[in-house]
Design a protein around this motif. Structure first.
Motif, PDB file in Angstrom:
ATOM      1  N   ILE A 313      71.852 -44.796 119.308  1.00 24.18           N
ATOM      2  CA  ILE A 313      70.452 -44.353 118.546  1.00 24.18           C
ATOM      3  C   ILE A 313      69.592 -45.341 119.205  1.00 24.18           C
ATOM      4  O   ILE A 313      69.807 -46.446 119.289  1.00 24.18           O
ATOM      5  CB  ILE A 313      70.478 -44.521 117.172  1.00 24.18           C
ATOM      6  CG1 ILE A 313      71.997 -43.991 116.469  1.00 24.18           C
ATOM      7  CG2 ILE A 313      69.317 -43.821 116.628  1.00 24.18           C
ATOM      8  CD1 ILE A 313      71.736 -44.260 114.959  1.00 24.18           C
ATOM      9  N   ASP A 314      68.477 -44.739 119.722  1.00 23.99           N
ATOM     10  CA  ASP A 314      67.363 -45.725 120.037  1.00 23.99           C
ATOM     11  C   ASP A 314      66.464 -45.930 118.953  1.00 23.99           C
ATOM     12  O   ASP A 314      66.959 -45.994 117.695  1.00 23.99           O
ATOM     13  CB  ASP A 314      66.493 -45.081 121.059  1.00 23.99           C
ATOM     14  CG  ASP A 314      65.630 -46.064 122.083  1.00 23.99           C
ATOM     15  OD1 ASP A 314      64.829 -46.297 121.788  1.00 23.99           O
ATOM     16  OD2 ASP A 314      66.204 -46.659 123.268  1.00 23.99           O
ATOM     17  N   ASP A 315      65.040 -46.011 119.095  1.00 25.57           N
ATOM     18  CA  ASP A 315      63.959 -46.215 117.949  1.00 25.57           C
ATOM     19  C   ASP A 315      63.940 -45.071 117.021  1.00 25.57           C
ATOM     20  O   ASP A 315      64.397 -43.927 117.121  1.00 25.57           O
ATOM     21  CB  ASP A 315      62.727 -46.436 118.867  1.00 25.57           C
ATOM     22  CG  ASP A 315      61.543 -47.290 117.825  1.00 25.57           C
ATOM     23  OD1 ASP A 315      61.954 -47.333 116.673  1.00 25.57           O
ATOM     24  OD2 ASP A 315      60.545 -47.309 118.322  1.00 25.57           O
ATOM     25  N   CYS A 316      63.319 -45.350 115.995  1.00 21.17           N
ATOM     26  CA  CYS A 316      62.802 -44.304 114.860  1.00 21.17           C
ATOM     27  C   CYS A 316      64.005 -43.890 113.892  1.00 21.17           C
ATOM     28  O   CYS A 316      63.893 -43.022 113.242  1.00 21.17           O
ATOM     29  CB  CYS A 316      62.267 -43.130 115.632  1.00 21.17           C
ATOM     30  SG  CYS A 316      61.132 -43.519 116.734  1.00 21.17           S
ATOM     31  N   LEU A 398      73.681 -53.268 120.457  1.00 21.25           N
ATOM     32  CA  LEU A 398      72.292 -53.402 120.082  1.00 21.25           C
ATOM     33  C   LEU A 398      71.384 -53.308 121.161  1.00 21.25           C
ATOM     34  O   LEU A 398      71.481 -54.198 121.929  1.00 21.25           O
ATOM     35  CB  LEU A 398      72.069 -54.510 119.368  1.00 21.25           C
ATOM     36  CG  LEU A 398      70.627 -54.740 118.612  1.00 21.25           C
ATOM     37  CD1 LEU A 398      70.330 -53.691 117.635  1.00 21.25           C
ATOM     38  CD2 LEU A 398      70.475 -56.008 117.874  1.00 21.25           C
ATOM     39  N   LYS A 399      70.233 -52.412 121.212  1.00 19.20           N
ATOM     40  CA  LYS A 399      69.324 -52.637 121.973  1.00 19.20           C
ATOM     41  C   LYS A 399      68.121 -53.436 121.441  1.00 19.20           C
ATOM     42  O   LYS A 399      67.760 -52.857 120.345  1.00 19.20           O
ATOM     43  CB  LYS A 399      68.763 -51.325 122.580  1.00 19.20           C
ATOM     44  CG  LYS A 399      67.605 -51.117 123.218  1.00 19.20           C
ATOM     45  CD  LYS A 399      67.350 -49.808 123.631  1.00 19.20           C
ATOM     46  CE  LYS A 399      65.838 -49.651 124.339  1.00 19.20           C
ATOM     47  NZ  LYS A 399      65.811 -48.178 125.026  1.00 19.20           N
ATOM     48  N   TYR A 400      67.425 -54.513 121.790  1.00 19.38           N
ATOM     49  CA  TYR A 400      66.666 -55.176 121.218  1.00 19.38           C
ATOM     50  C   TYR A 400      65.265 -55.308 121.751  1.00 19.38           C
ATOM     51  O   TYR A 400      65.311 -56.020 122.925  1.00 19.38           O
ATOM     52  CB  TYR A 400      67.227 -56.760 120.770  1.00 19.38           C
ATOM     53  CG  TYR A 400      66.802 -57.683 119.891  1.00 19.38           C
ATOM     54  CD1 TYR A 400      66.423 -56.871 118.729  1.00 19.38           C
ATOM     55  CD2 TYR A 400      66.546 -59.027 120.229  1.00 19.38           C
ATOM     56  CE1 TYR A 400      66.071 -57.809 117.380  1.00 19.38           C
ATOM     57  CE2 TYR A 400      66.055 -59.697 118.932  1.00 19.38           C
ATOM     58  CZ  TYR A 400      65.858 -58.895 117.654  1.00 19.38           C
ATOM     59  OH  TYR A 400      65.526 -59.794 116.775  1.00 19.38           O
ATOM     60  N   ASP A 401      64.318 -54.635 121.523  1.00 16.78           N
ATOM     61  CA  ASP A 401      63.292 -54.162 122.239  1.00 16.78           C
ATOM     62  C   ASP A 401      62.028 -55.020 121.715  1.00 16.78           C
ATOM     63  O   ASP A 401      61.543 -54.823 120.450  1.00 16.78           O
ATOM     64  CB  ASP A 401      62.982 -52.708 121.910  1.00 16.78           C
ATOM     65  CG  ASP A 401      62.035 -52.196 122.996  1.00 16.78           C
ATOM     66  OD1 ASP A 401      61.364 -53.059 123.824  1.00 16.78           O
ATOM     67  OD2 ASP A 401      61.917 -51.140 122.788  1.00 16.78           O
ATOM     68  N   TRP A 402      61.517 -55.715 122.764  1.00 13.92           N
ATOM     69  CA  TRP A 402      60.447 -56.919 122.475  1.00 13.92           C
ATOM     70  C   TRP A 402      59.293 -56.222 121.572  1.00 13.92           C
ATOM     71  O   TRP A 402      58.911 -56.839 120.655  1.00 13.92           O
ATOM     72  CB  TRP A 402      60.007 -57.282 123.825  1.00 13.92           C
ATOM     73  CG  TRP A 402      58.673 -58.057 123.895  1.00 13.92           C
ATOM     74  CD1 TRP A 402      57.608 -57.896 124.109  1.00 13.92           C
ATOM     75  CD2 TRP A 402      58.787 -59.395 123.974  1.00 13.92           C
ATOM     76  NE1 TRP A 402      56.814 -59.014 123.987  1.00 13.92           N
ATOM     77  CE2 TRP A 402      57.555 -60.101 124.258  1.00 13.92           C
ATOM     78  CE3 TRP A 402      60.117 -60.565 123.858  1.00 13.92           C
ATOM     79  CZ2 TRP A 402      57.393 -61.548 124.156  1.00 13.92           C
ATOM     80  CZ3 TRP A 402      59.804 -61.841 123.951  1.00 13.92           C
ATOM     81  CH2 TRP A 402      58.588 -62.385 124.128  1.00 13.92           C
ATOM     82  N   GLY A 478      59.686 -51.641 133.280  1.00 14.43           N
ATOM     83  CA  GLY A 478      59.156 -50.969 131.975  1.00 14.43           C
ATOM     84  C   GLY A 478      59.978 -49.590 131.909  1.00 14.43           C
ATOM     85  O   GLY A 478      60.961 -49.476 132.725  1.00 14.43           O
ATOM     86  N   ASP A 479      59.459 -48.631 131.322  1.00 12.41           N
ATOM     87  CA  ASP A 479      60.099 -47.422 130.866  1.00 12.41           C
ATOM     88  C   ASP A 479      60.119 -46.257 132.123  1.00 12.41           C
ATOM     89  O   ASP A 479      59.140 -46.153 132.662  1.00 12.41           O
ATOM     90  CB  ASP A 479      59.444 -46.611 129.787  1.00 12.41           C
ATOM     91  CG  ASP A 479      59.796 -47.333 128.639  1.00 12.41           C
ATOM     92  OD1 ASP A 479      60.057 -48.507 128.557  1.00 12.41           O
ATOM     93  OD2 ASP A 479      59.415 -46.705 127.568  1.00 12.41           O
ATOM     94  N   LEU A 480      61.411 -46.249 132.845  1.00 14.76           N
ATOM     95  CA  LEU A 480      61.547 -45.187 133.859  1.00 14.76           C
ATOM     96  C   LEU A 480      60.930 -43.951 133.605  1.00 14.76           C
ATOM     97  O   LEU A 480      60.483 -43.088 134.543  1.00 14.76           O
ATOM     98  CB  LEU A 480      62.985 -45.265 134.117  1.00 14.76           C
ATOM     99  CG  LEU A 480      63.313 -44.401 135.513  1.00 14.76           C
ATOM    100  CD1 LEU A 480      62.542 -44.983 136.701  1.00 14.76           C
ATOM    101  CD2 LEU A 480      64.862 -44.445 135.950  1.00 14.76           C
TER     102      LEU A 480
HETATM  103  C1  GAL Z   1      60.285 -48.930 124.819  1.00 12.43           C
HETATM  104  C2  GAL Z   1      61.538 -49.111 125.429  1.00 12.43           C
HETATM  105  C3  GAL Z   1      62.154 -47.437 125.475  1.00 12.43           C
HETATM  106  C4  GAL Z   1      62.308 -46.930 124.094  1.00 12.43           C
HETATM  107  C5  GAL Z   1      61.083 -47.104 123.427  1.00 12.43           C
HETATM  108  C6  GAL Z   1      61.131 -46.917 121.762  1.00 12.43           C
HETATM  109  O1  GAL Z   1      59.761 -50.024 124.666  1.00 12.43           O
HETATM  110  O2  GAL Z   1      61.440 -49.533 126.499  1.00 12.43           O
HETATM  111  O3  GAL Z   1      63.423 -47.616 126.205  1.00 12.43           O
HETATM  112  O4  GAL Z   1      63.356 -47.798 123.510  1.00 12.43           O
HETATM  113  O5  GAL Z   1      60.600 -48.343 123.459  1.00 12.43           O
HETATM  114  O6  GAL Z   1      60.111 -46.991 121.145  1.00 12.43           O
END
Ligand code: GAL
Length: 675
Positions: A313-316, A398-402, A478-480
């Motif tokens: 699962i990613d964000d949200c 865990l993906k830990y997003d700045w 950044g985001d591909l």
């Molecule tokens: C970005 C990240 C994406 C995705 C997104 C979710 O910063 O690079 O891969 O996770 O946030 O809001």
């Protein structure tokens, strides 16, 4: 005296006393077929909607575009020349750098060199006599595509024949190259697997072939058992040491055997992680149901049989203070400070159990900031309880997003006296590292093997210290999703950090966005991806050669035969999962052709011959470039076919934006077999 009148897209220019020449203005062609890096092509306007303006002069006609931009024109017959005035539009409003290029039947006829904001406009006059195709491009000038607003002013084709027409990219059929797996067992996946003593062990043996299949293992350390029917190994990670396990898979069509070294110690992710991440398919629409469905499909599609194992699962998934969908809005934490998932995720532990029940692993996402990039509850000042909660739920990644942590790093929380910040000063290395070291340490304390992906887009040269602060992989850019038309550039940049690639330490250039994906700008619903078949083969080959984590991020419910053939070729995946963990090294042949060579544990080399140009081209990999000598057996990995023995070089005609991916092995070592 001259007179202009127009019929449809053709404007006839009559010059008194001279033969009639037709003018076809570029702005009258179908500009919806122009592919560009940001926004869409503008007719007689610049990208921001104002007039086309170069060096103080306004132009009534022309096309405003944005790097990188590609426009193909079929010239039919009788074209005479192409004329234009080009430059960076004055409204670019920042440090733009672009290159205008005109290519005729595969030959470069005009190259503006790097043009910046303020560079005087240049005139283009290219001869088109006898030509069939015209390609107009605006390339990035070497510093990314930010601000690259570019104008083709007064652009026109003079013709005495039929009217030229714009065409989408040259039509390419998507060809399935990979043979279907046979009915007999074929064991896939890495040859080495890392874990930490005492934690729960879970590994589903990737194997193709018809089921039922029986898995028999020898050498399995105490504490582990295999389910003979599913091939799922579970139990407790053994004490420190290396255990060589022989796996045998048998069905009514035959058997296969393979060894797997289980290394129990400190290092996780001895090969790049592989799986699926929801982001580019579902954005902020993600639900528990979608995640379960993805896990089901990972098994039923055959993806798990070649090694895909994480369902992430990613964000949200948490609550947000505000969001268009009220079911995602609510308090971020409960009385004990525990994060509260939103209503679409009623049972996080149940979800992880469901994924584990299939022998797969579960991943999730948060940010060290107060809010995630999508504006959902982050981990700031709740890091310890979050790490514990994620482990208790049973997550393995865990993906830990700045994201909003930037505010803290800039000194935005005056109460946070223990946190290294840089206030208004230059960012410090310690400031970049702090949140990742903190979470890395906390995850290490949990009684689970949890992989940590530092998602901070390469800041502070994260590849140099990502492993030391507890991560197994780190995004290098950044985001591909915003740069799908720049896959070659992104990959080449990523491969510059090859020195830091190795077991337990992976450069991550972001996900595989093929099949059906939603447009990253605006988080659209999934639709077929814009990449050609050859671009998709090149994409996957690059990720394999670079030993990048392979996370498919398209819609699992729209997996067609072509997409699965790109994702699931076990010989290509074997390159990615090779135990040496080397990221291939690049040799540029010219601006458009390059070769990437990756050493493999068995002494062979995986070699990608790439053509980023717009026309098919022969690419030569000489043995000096590959780093070998003498007779070599060459195997085409996409087609899974031996091509013969070669003495001094291997060459192939590589399609536009495509690849030939081969494995090269000394002939004396026998044939280029799989293992
Ligand atoms: C970005 C990240 C994406 C995705 C997104 C979710 O910063 O690079 O891969 O996770 O946030 O809001």
């Amino acid at each position: 005296m001259k007179k202009l009148f127009s019929t449809g897209s053709l404007v006839f220019l009559l010059v008194a006393g001279a033969a009639a020449a037709d003018v076809v203005w570029m702005d009258t062609l179908d500009l919806s077929l122009m592919r560009q890096g940001w926004g869409s092509a503008q007719t007689n306007r610049a990208m921001r909607g104002g007039p086309l303006k170069l060096a103080g002069k306004e132009y009534e006609r022309g096309v405003g575009t944005h790097a990188t931009s590609t426009f193909w024109i079929d010239l039919s017959s009788g074209a005479e020349n192409f004329l234009a005035t080009v430059g960076v539009d004055e409204a670019a409003n920042g440090p733009a750098t672009v290159v205008f290029r005109v290519t005729v039947d595969g030959h470069k006829k005009f190259d503006s060199g790097v043009m910046k904001t303020g560079t005087p406009p240049k005139s283009v006059d290219v001869d088109l006599k006898g030509a069939k195709t015209l390609l107009l491009q605006v390339l990035d000038g070497g510093d990314g595509v930010g601000f690259d607003h570019a104008d083709w002013a007064e652009a026109r084709i003079m013709t005495s024949g039929r009217a030229p027409v714009a065409v989408a990219v040259p039509v390419e059929e998507k060809v399935v190259l990979t043979p279907k797996p046979g009915p007999q067992p074929r064991l896939n996946g890495p040859t080495i697997y890392g874990c930490r003593p005492g934690n729960p062990f879970l590994y589903r043996i990737p194997a193709q072939g018809v089921r039922p299949m029986k898995f028999t293992l020898s050498g399995l350390p105490a504490g582990l058992k295999v389910d003979e029917r599913t091939g799922v190994i579970s139990g407790k990670n053994p004490s420190t040491g290396t255990y060589t396990v022989t796996i045998r898979a048998k069905n009514s069509h035959g058997t296969d055997t393979r060894t797997l070294r289980i290394v129990s110690g400190e290092t996780l992710s001895l090969t790049p992680s592989m799986g699926w991440n929801h982001w580019y398919a579902h954005y902020d629409r993600v639900t528990d149901q979608m995640m379960r469905e993805a896990a089901d499909l990972m098994i039923s599609s055959g993806m798990a049989d070649v090694g895909y194992s994480y369902v992430n699962i990613d964000d949200c998934w948490m609550n947000a203070p505000k969001h268009g969908d009220q079911k995602r809005v609510g308090p971020l934490r409960d009385d004990q400070g525990r994060i509260i998932p939103n209503q679409y995720f009623p049972d996080m532990r149940g979800l992880a159990d469901y994924i584990h029940g299939k022998g797969l692993k579960a991943g999730l996402y948060t940010s060290p900031g107060t809010l995630t990039c999508g504006g959902f509850g982050g981990a700031y000042q709740h890091e310890a309880i979050d790490a514990r909660t994620f482990a208790e739920w049973g997550f393995d990644f865990l993906k830990y997003d700045w994201c909003s942590y930037g505010h803290i790093a800039e000194g935005g929380d005056p109460k946070a006296t223990n946190i290294p910040t840089w206030g208004k000063g230059a960012p410090t290395l310690e400031g970049y590292q702090y949140p990742y070291r903190l979470m890395g340490g906390l995850l290490r304390q949990q009684p689970r093997d949890i992989l940590l992906n530092h998602c901070q887009y390469g800041m502070g040269d994260v590849w140099e210290w990502g492993a030391a602060v507890g991560g197994q992989s780190w995004r290098t850019a950044g985001d591909l999703g915003f740069e799908l038309d720049r896959i070659f550039d992104v990959a080449l940049k990523n491969s510059e950090h090859r020195a830091w690639s190795g077991p337990g330490s992976w450069n991550d250039p972001d996900y595989i966005q093929i099949g059906w994906i939603g447009n990253a700008r605006g988080g659209g619903l999934p639709e077929p991806c814009p990449l050609t078949g050859n671009e998709q083969y090149a994409y996957m080959s690059l990720w394999a050669l670079m030993a990048s984590p392979i996370f498919f991020s398209g819609d699992m419910t729209h997996l067609d035969e072509f997409t699965l053939n790109v994702l699931c070729n076990p010989e290509v995946i074997e390159v990615n999962q090779d135990a040496l963990g080397q990221c291939g090294s690049v040799s540029h042949i010219n601006e458009q052709l390059f070769v990437m060579v990756k050493d493999l544990e068995d002494g062979g080399k995986a070699v990608g011959l790439f053509n980023r140009g717009d026309f098919p081209s022969e690419v030569r990999a000489s043995w000096s470039l590959v780093g070998c000598s003498g007779s070599q057996v060459v195997r085409d990995l996409w087609r899974q076919k031996n091509l013969g023995t070669f003495e001094t070089e291997f060459k192939a005609t590589v399609p536009r934006h495509g690849v030939a991916l081969v494995k090269i092995q000394p002939a004396t070592a026998g044939t280029a077999k799989r293992r």
